[in-house]
Design an enzyme around this catalytic site. Structure first.
Site, PDB file in Angstrom:
ATOM      1  CB  CYS A   9      -0.988  -0.016   1.173  1.00 55.32           C
ATOM      2  SG  CYS A   9      -0.253   0.180   2.812  1.00 55.32           S
ATOM      3  NE  ARG A  15      -4.569   1.539   1.763  1.00 57.27           N
ATOM      4  CZ  ARG A  15      -4.440   2.248   0.659  1.00 57.27           C
ATOM      5  NH1 ARG A  15      -5.357   2.157  -0.288  1.00 57.27           N
ATOM      6  NH2 ARG A  15      -3.404   3.048   0.476  1.00 57.27           N
ATOM      7  CG  ASP A 115      -4.727   5.483   2.590  1.00 58.88           C
ATOM      8  OD1 ASP A 115      -4.763   4.924   3.711  1.00 58.88           O
ATOM      9  OD2 ASP A 115      -3.766   6.160   2.201  1.00 58.88           O
TER      10      ASP A 115
END
Length: 147
Positions: A9, A15, A115
């Site tokens: 990520c 994440r 995000d």
């Protein structure tokens, strides 16, 4: 044959470490790691992401964010990214990895994982739900490839 998966990520604190943990639960025999394209190097997993992951039954290990680089990418058999722009950045900077770089949501309609960094708790929960679902789909596909 797939022996290793790398999840990627941006900062490697929300994440990708959750995806790493979720995949590890499904595929304990594989080497699974994570990294970030703009990693907050050395930081632990974001507290809200950790809470959302634990609330959804994802067991986390101690984490220290690390920066993606060619050496890390080279060792991975599969690189799973959270958003299309992550794949595009890898393609631009490390074109040799494009053929093994996929969205985590590849088997779920090319779903992207938004995000949640510095967002409300609900965004962390939403991201973790997507990660859990998409990780299970990858595990199922990899198991089918082995049989």
């Amino acid at each position: 044959m797939t022996n290793s998966i790398l999840t990627v990520c941006t900062g490697n604190i929300c994440r990708s470490p959750v995806a790493e943990a979720a995949l590890r639960m499904h595929l304990p025999e594989l080497d699974i790691a994570s990294a970030g394209l703009a990693a907050l190097v050395g930081r632990d997993i974001d507290a809200d992401s950790a809470t959302a992951a634990r609330d959804q039954g994802i067991a986390l290990l101690p984490h220290s964010a690390r920066q993606f680089n060619a050496d890390i990418g080279r060792v991975a058999d599969i690189i799973l990214v959270m958003e299309t722009h992550h794949r595009q950045e890898i393609a631009a900077r490390w074109p040799q990895f494009l053929g093994k770089t996929f969205l985590l949501g590849h088997f779920d309609g090319a779903q992207e994982v938004p995000d949640p960094y510095r967002q409300a708790m609900g965004m962390h929960e939403h991201a973790v739900e997507i990660i859990a679902r998409c990780s299970a789909a990858w595990a199922k596909q990899l198991e089918l490839m082995r049989s």
